[in-house]
Design a protein around this motif. Structure first.
Motif, PDB file in Angstrom:
ATOM      1  N   GLY A 186     -22.291 -32.264  -2.285  1.00  0.00           N
ATOM      2  CA  GLY A 186     -22.761 -32.884  -0.780  1.00  0.00           C
ATOM      3  C   GLY A 186     -21.710 -31.526  -0.195  1.00  0.00           C
ATOM      4  N   LEU A 187     -21.897 -32.219   1.072  1.00  0.00           N
ATOM      5  CA  LEU A 187     -21.495 -31.432   2.025  1.00  0.00           C
ATOM      6  C   LEU A 187     -20.388 -31.234   1.785  1.00  0.00           C
ATOM      7  CD1 LEU A 187     -23.104 -32.247   5.666  1.00  0.00           C
ATOM      8  CD2 LEU A 187     -23.899 -29.615   4.449  1.00  0.00           C
ATOM      9  N   PRO A 188     -19.555 -29.138   2.140  1.00  0.00           N
ATOM     10  CA  PRO A 188     -17.956 -28.993   2.370  1.00  0.00           C
ATOM     11  C   PRO A 188     -17.642 -30.061   2.869  1.00  0.00           C
ATOM     12  CG  PRO A 188     -19.329 -27.101   2.603  1.00  0.00           C
ATOM     13  CD  PRO A 188     -20.401 -28.254   2.497  1.00  0.00           C
ATOM     14  N   HIS A 189     -15.949 -30.608   2.671  1.00  0.00           N
ATOM     15  CA  HIS A 189     -15.696 -31.715   2.986  1.00  0.00           C
ATOM     16  C   HIS A 189     -13.741 -30.401   3.207  1.00  0.00           C
ATOM     17  CE1 HIS A 189     -14.219 -32.684  -0.658  1.00  0.00           C
ATOM     18  NE2 HIS A 189     -15.299 -32.641  -0.769  1.00  0.00           N
ATOM     19  N   SER A 190     -12.847 -31.542   4.303  1.00  0.00           N
ATOM     20  CA  SER A 190     -11.882 -30.868   4.668  1.00  0.00           C
ATOM     21  C   SER A 190     -11.367 -31.335   2.929  1.00  0.00           C
ATOM     22  CB  SER A 190     -11.001 -31.567   5.767  1.00  0.00           C
ATOM     23  OG  SER A 190     -11.174 -32.876   5.865  1.00  0.00           O
ATOM     24  N   ARG A 191     -11.327 -31.847   2.116  1.00  0.00           N
ATOM     25  CA  ARG A 191     -10.173 -31.619   1.613  1.00  0.00           C
ATOM     26  C   ARG A 191     -10.742 -30.564   0.373  1.00  0.00           C
ATOM     27  NH1 ARG A 191     -12.821 -36.493   1.233  1.00  0.00           N
ATOM     28  NH2 ARG A 191     -13.881 -36.460  -0.624  1.00  0.00           N
ATOM     29  N   LEU A 192     -11.165 -29.576   0.371  1.00  0.00           N
ATOM     30  CA  LEU A 192     -11.342 -28.313   0.085  1.00  0.00           C
ATOM     31  C   LEU A 192     -10.908 -27.291   0.422  1.00  0.00           C
ATOM     32  CD1 LEU A 192     -15.371 -28.273  -0.405  1.00  0.00           C
ATOM     33  CD2 LEU A 192     -13.689 -28.367  -2.345  1.00  0.00           C
ATOM     34  N   LYS A 203     -11.113 -26.480   5.496  1.00  0.00           N
ATOM     35  CA  LYS A 203      -9.647 -27.950   5.737  1.00  0.00           C
ATOM     36  C   LYS A 203      -9.962 -27.768   7.199  1.00  0.00           C
ATOM     37  CE  LYS A 203      -4.567 -27.783   5.147  1.00  0.00           C
ATOM     38  NZ  LYS A 203      -3.525 -26.733   4.565  1.00  0.00           N
ATOM     39  N   TYR A 204     -10.125 -26.506   7.703  1.00  0.00           N
ATOM     40  CA  TYR A 204     -10.336 -27.145   9.359  1.00  0.00           C
ATOM     41  C   TYR A 204     -11.466 -26.760   9.841  1.00  0.00           C
ATOM     42  CZ  TYR A 204      -5.343 -25.698   8.927  1.00  0.00           C
ATOM     43  OH  TYR A 204      -3.930 -25.779   8.081  1.00  0.00           O
ATOM     44  N   THR A 205     -12.371 -27.156   8.967  1.00  0.00           N
ATOM     45  CA  THR A 205     -13.746 -27.139   9.597  1.00  0.00           C
ATOM     46  C   THR A 205     -14.349 -27.824   9.354  1.00  0.00           C
ATOM     47  OG1 THR A 205     -13.737 -24.857  10.704  1.00  0.00           O
ATOM     48  CG2 THR A 205     -16.518 -25.869  10.444  1.00  0.00           C
ATOM     49  N   SER A 206     -14.561 -29.336  10.108  1.00  0.00           N
ATOM     50  CA  SER A 206     -16.130 -30.066   8.935  1.00  0.00           C
ATOM     51  C   SER A 206     -17.083 -30.488   9.070  1.00  0.00           C
ATOM     52  CB  SER A 206     -15.241 -31.519   9.455  1.00  0.00           C
ATOM     53  OG  SER A 206     -15.852 -33.124   9.407  1.00  0.00           O
ATOM     54  N   LEU A 207     -17.603 -30.335   8.487  1.00  0.00           N
ATOM     55  CA  LEU A 207     -19.621 -30.179   8.961  1.00  0.00           C
ATOM     56  C   LEU A 207     -20.553 -32.150   8.966  1.00  0.00           C
ATOM     57  CD1 LEU A 207     -20.682 -27.457   6.411  1.00  0.00           C
ATOM     58  CD2 LEU A 207     -20.572 -27.547   8.838  1.00  0.00           C
ATOM     59  N   ALA A 208     -19.109 -32.602   8.793  1.00  0.00           N
ATOM     60  CA  ALA A 208     -19.420 -34.133   9.010  1.00  0.00           C
ATOM     61  C   ALA A 208     -20.729 -34.471  10.414  1.00  0.00           C
ATOM     62  CB  ALA A 208     -18.269 -35.021   8.982  1.00  0.00           C
ATOM     63  N   GLY A 209     -20.259 -33.725  11.402  1.00  0.00           N
ATOM     64  CA  GLY A 209     -20.932 -34.177  12.243  1.00  0.00           C
ATOM     65  C   GLY A 209     -22.875 -33.161  12.370  1.00  0.00           C
ATOM     66  N   LEU A 210     -23.085 -32.768  11.127  1.00  0.00           N
ATOM     67  CA  LEU A 210     -23.936 -31.792  11.128  1.00  0.00           C
ATOM     68  C   LEU A 210     -24.938 -33.209  10.025  1.00  0.00           C
ATOM     69  CD1 LEU A 210     -24.958 -27.998   9.515  1.00  0.00           C
ATOM     70  CD2 LEU A 210     -25.147 -30.541   8.047  1.00  0.00           C
ATOM     71  N   ASN A 240     -23.115 -17.744  -6.021  1.00  0.00           N
ATOM     72  CA  ASN A 240     -22.799 -19.047  -6.909  1.00  0.00           C
ATOM     73  C   ASN A 240     -23.296 -20.003  -6.550  1.00  0.00           C
ATOM     74  OD1 ASN A 240     -21.406 -21.372  -8.269  1.00  0.00           O
ATOM     75  ND2 ASN A 240     -19.109 -20.498  -8.760  1.00  0.00           N
ATOM     76  N   THR A 241     -24.015 -21.248  -7.414  1.00  0.00           N
ATOM     77  CA  THR A 241     -24.722 -22.802  -6.151  1.00  0.00           C
ATOM     78  C   THR A 241     -23.154 -23.555  -7.130  1.00  0.00           C
ATOM     79  OG1 THR A 241     -25.902 -22.375  -8.099  1.00  0.00           O
ATOM     80  CG2 THR A 241     -26.727 -21.294  -6.313  1.00  0.00           C
ATOM     81  N   GLN A 242     -22.299 -23.904  -7.744  1.00  0.00           N
ATOM     82  CA  GLN A 242     -22.952 -24.716  -8.343  1.00  0.00           C
ATOM     83  C   GLN A 242     -20.885 -25.439  -7.814  1.00  0.00           C
ATOM     84  OE1 GLN A 242     -24.325 -26.352 -10.545  1.00  0.00           O
ATOM     85  NE2 GLN A 242     -26.336 -24.879  -9.346  1.00  0.00           N
ATOM     86  N   HIS A 243     -20.790 -23.976  -7.373  1.00  0.00           N
ATOM     87  CA  HIS A 243     -18.684 -24.374  -6.605  1.00  0.00           C
ATOM     88  C   HIS A 243     -19.434 -25.350  -5.912  1.00  0.00           C
ATOM     89  CE1 HIS A 243     -14.941 -24.098  -5.366  1.00  0.00           C
ATOM     90  NE2 HIS A 243     -14.419 -23.674  -6.346  1.00  0.00           N
ATOM     91  N   PRO A 244     -18.164 -25.794  -5.437  1.00  0.00           N
ATOM     92  CA  PRO A 244     -18.428 -27.508  -4.489  1.00  0.00           C
ATOM     93  C   PRO A 244     -18.227 -26.682  -2.632  1.00  0.00           C
ATOM     94  CG  PRO A 244     -16.282 -28.075  -5.997  1.00  0.00           C
ATOM     95  CD  PRO A 244     -17.008 -26.972  -6.491  1.00  0.00           C
ATOM     96  N   ALA A 245     -17.126 -25.827  -3.113  1.00  0.00           N
ATOM     97  CA  ALA A 245     -16.822 -25.258  -1.582  1.00  0.00           C
ATOM     98  C   ALA A 245     -18.450 -23.993  -1.244  1.00  0.00           C
ATOM     99  CB  ALA A 245     -15.920 -23.645  -1.919  1.00  0.00           C
TER     100      ALA A 245
END
Lengths: 422, 224
Positions: free
Chosen positions: A38-44, A48-55, A125-130
């Motif tokens: 899924g989209l990158p999240h702040s636990r990565l 950490k400081y940039t959330s794409l939740a709004g996207l 690399n397309t397989q890493h969560p970040a």
């Protein structure tokens, strides 16, 4: 909130029949990578400081056709040698080129056998969560440009004007730029982003021996916009990359630059100025790898934050074993001009070689009040004095642009921005 | 003149409007106006100029750009048209010539990387361009070699005029070998304890400030 499946479904357009099997496999695998994370999240750590939740909430669900705000009408920062892209898609063929320069749409290039192109595309690399945005970009691989400059050729300048129409069903667009400079070649690449909605752009750059790429990028995106850029760069011996980034927009911008100094004598100089106002958010993630001896790098980033502006700077320099006699300098300075602004800066220097000259520093501060008084004591109004000082602070970054035409054009945009600003 | 800590720089800074000082008593009347009620930039536009003891380095702000902004702020304040770059440069070059200062000063950022002498010369140059009514030169001679001192003194002398007052804050007679003062005031403990002509400065150079404390202050107090 959109689920990964929802996002992919909105984007998914099958690859044309004419494309080779490997490219379809690449897309499929990337799609699986994105669905898994899924989209990158702040636990990565990297996010950490940039959330794409709004996207996920904003772009994919609410922004629909016809909600453009005029951003697409803005004239390019330089009006010569322009190639216009709308929603990530090239809409004209751009300027005339000298012999030895090849520029074609990615979709066209993919329809023909091209091992070099394949090698570049398969390298990410397309397989890493970040790297989920890279996965998403690859899953939607279609639009973009392939630019190649032959040995010893000076391609001159190319201005890419990125604009949006917001006419598409989903206002998240992906684009890929593949740039190869043969030994001794050079290119001045200017990019001007004025894009509503979300744009996810990846640049893959290969610099041959002694080649030079000058790259100046600016963005003036409206609020409720998401610009995600990634530059992946491999540098051969004595090649040079000069990069300047100017962020004046009101939305979110996330910029990743990863430079691999693979052979001796290569050098990359990264610089940026960011001036978030309102609720703007600018995140620079830089990763410079010194893999060979005698390479040089610099990172010079300056930020001025007003209102609820946010900035993130994560600059990593990694000097690997054997990369002796390297030189690496890093500096991130910030002016925090509002109580509600925030900057998170993290310089990282990892040195595993000998005889390395390295420096790094990060500052977060306010304007020098004595300097403000000095200007006022000569008759300059306080607000003008403050503007003059903040301007000077970030102008120094733009002043580093070698090409006078580009420098003046960027400076004019910066000055306009400073004028509007309070 | 006056011993260390007597309040000379404080006086200059308060008149120019620097933050961090509180005026607890007294007033400053300047050309019929209550100076303390004005912002620092308004005071400057009214003709007050402070040459800083430690001129501030301002990286990224070009000297020419800065001076033009300052001059035009003043013109705007007085309802005059702003000078265009041609008119401005003409004026600036005249001043440079008069002060025997090279024009490389114009291309540099304000005081950035300047030597002590260059900074002080730049202050004098700014004063020449801005043509103040009241200039306060706060230890402009400190830290200067003899040549730089002469340049500064010459600059000050050229700018002397009946409608311009200049206050030199100094510790040393040396500056006064090149600039003949009309009046010498001695500040101690925040007040003027004695005043006189150029001879007073020479006596201070010879005898220090101690004689003032041994009754000199009383003498003056009785006389006034």
């Amino acid at each position: 909130m959109s689920t990964p499946a929802h996002i992919v479904e909105r984007l998914d357009r099958p690859a044309p029949e004419s494309w080779p099997t490997w490219s379809r496999a690449l897309r499929d695998r990337a799609r699986e990578g994105f669905l898994a994370h899924g989209l990158p999240h702040s636990r990565l750590e990297d996010w950490k400081y940039t959330s794409l939740a709004g996207l996920a909430d904003g772009v994919l669900d609410t922004i629909g056709p016809g909600e453009g705000d005029g951003a697409s009408m803005r004239a390019p920062v330089i009006e010569h040698r322009v190639l216009r892209l709308e929603d990530g898609r090239p809409v004209d063929s751009g300027p005339e080129w000298p012999e030895g320069v090849e520029l074609r749409p990615l979709s066209e290039a993919l329809a023909e056998p091209d091992e070099a192109l394949r090698g570049m595309l398969e390298a990410l690399n397309t397989q890493h969560p970040a790297q989920a945005m890279t996965a998403l970009n690859t899953a939607d691989l279609r639009h973009g440009l392939v630019l190649r400059v032959s040995e010893g050729v000076d391609a001159g300048r190319l201005v890419l004007a990125w604009r949006s129409t917001t006419q598409g069903a989903a206002a998240l667009h992906n684009a890929r730029l593949l740039v190869s400079l043969a030994p001794g070649a050079r290119l001045d690449l200017v990019e001007d982003f004025s894009v509503a909605g979300a744009l996810n752009v990846i640049h893959q750059v290969s610099l041959g021996e002694r080649s030079l790429l000058r790259h100046a990028r600016m963005q003036a995106n409206p609020a409720a916009s998401w610009l995600i850029t990634r530059i992946e760069l491999a540098q051969s011996a004595d090649s040079r990359f000069e990069h300047t980034s100017l962020d004046l927009g009101l939305g979110l911008a996330r910029h990743d630059v990863r430079c691999c100094l693979a052979e001796s004598g290569a050098r990359c100089d990264l610089a940026g100025a960011y001036l978030p106002t309102g609720k703007a958010h600018v995140d620079h993630h830089l990763d410079v790898r010194h893999e060979a001896p005698g390479c040089g790098s610099s990172q010079t980033y300056r930020g001025v934050l007003h209102d609820e502006g946010r900035a993130v700077f994560n600059g990593r320099v990694h000097v690997l074993p054997g990369a002796d006699d390297s030189e690496a300098h890093q500096s991130n300075q910030n002016l925090l001009l509002s109580r509600n602004a925030e900057v998170d800066t993290k310089p990282e220097l990892i040195i595993e070689a000998d005889e390395v000259v390295a420096s790094h520093g990060a500052t977060v501060g306010q304007l020098d009040e004595l300097a403000v008084f000095y200007l006022r004591s000569r008759g300059i109004e306080e607000s003008a004095a403050r503007r003059m000082l903040t301007g000077a602070f970030c102008r120094s970054v733009v002043e580093c642009i070698e090409d006078e035409i580009v420098r003046e054009a960027f400076m004019a945009r910066l000055d306009d921005h400073l004028e509007q600003d309070r | 003149m006056g011993p260390n800590g007597s309040g000379k720089s404080t006086l200059g800074n308060v008149i120019a409007g620097r933050e961090g000082y509180q005026v607890t008593k007294g007033r400053v009347e300047y050309l019929g106006k209550d100076l303390l009620a004005l912002e620092p930039e308004e005071r400057a536009c009214e003709g007050v100029f402070l040459a800083f003891q430690y001129p501030v380095e301002i990286p990224g702000v070009n000297n020419t750009y800065f001076l033009r902004a300052a001059l035009n702020a003043r013109r705007k304040y007085h309802g005059e048209a702003e000078l265009d770059s041609v008119g401005f440069l003409k004026r600036v070059r005249e001043k440079l010539e008069v002060l025997h200062i090279g024009d490389e000063l114009l291309h540099r950022a304000v005081n950035e990387g300047f030597s002590g002498g260059e900074k002080k010369r730049n202050e004098i140059f700014q004063m020449a361009v801005l043509e103040p009514r009241l200039a306060i030169l706060d230890e402009t001679d400190s830290g200067l070699d003899i040549d730089a001192l002469k340049t500064v003194a010459e600059g000050v002398n050229r700018l002397r005029s009946p409608d311009r007052s200049m206050v030199l804050v100094t510790h040393y007679q040396r500056l006064l070998d090149y600039i003949e003062p009309d009046h010498v005031h001695v500040l101690a403990g925040g007040r003027i304890v004695t005043s006189g002509g150029p001879g007073l400065a020479r006596r201070l150079e010879e005898e220090g400030y101690a004689w003032l404390e041994d009754g000199g202050i009383a003498e003056v107090a009785e006389a006034s």
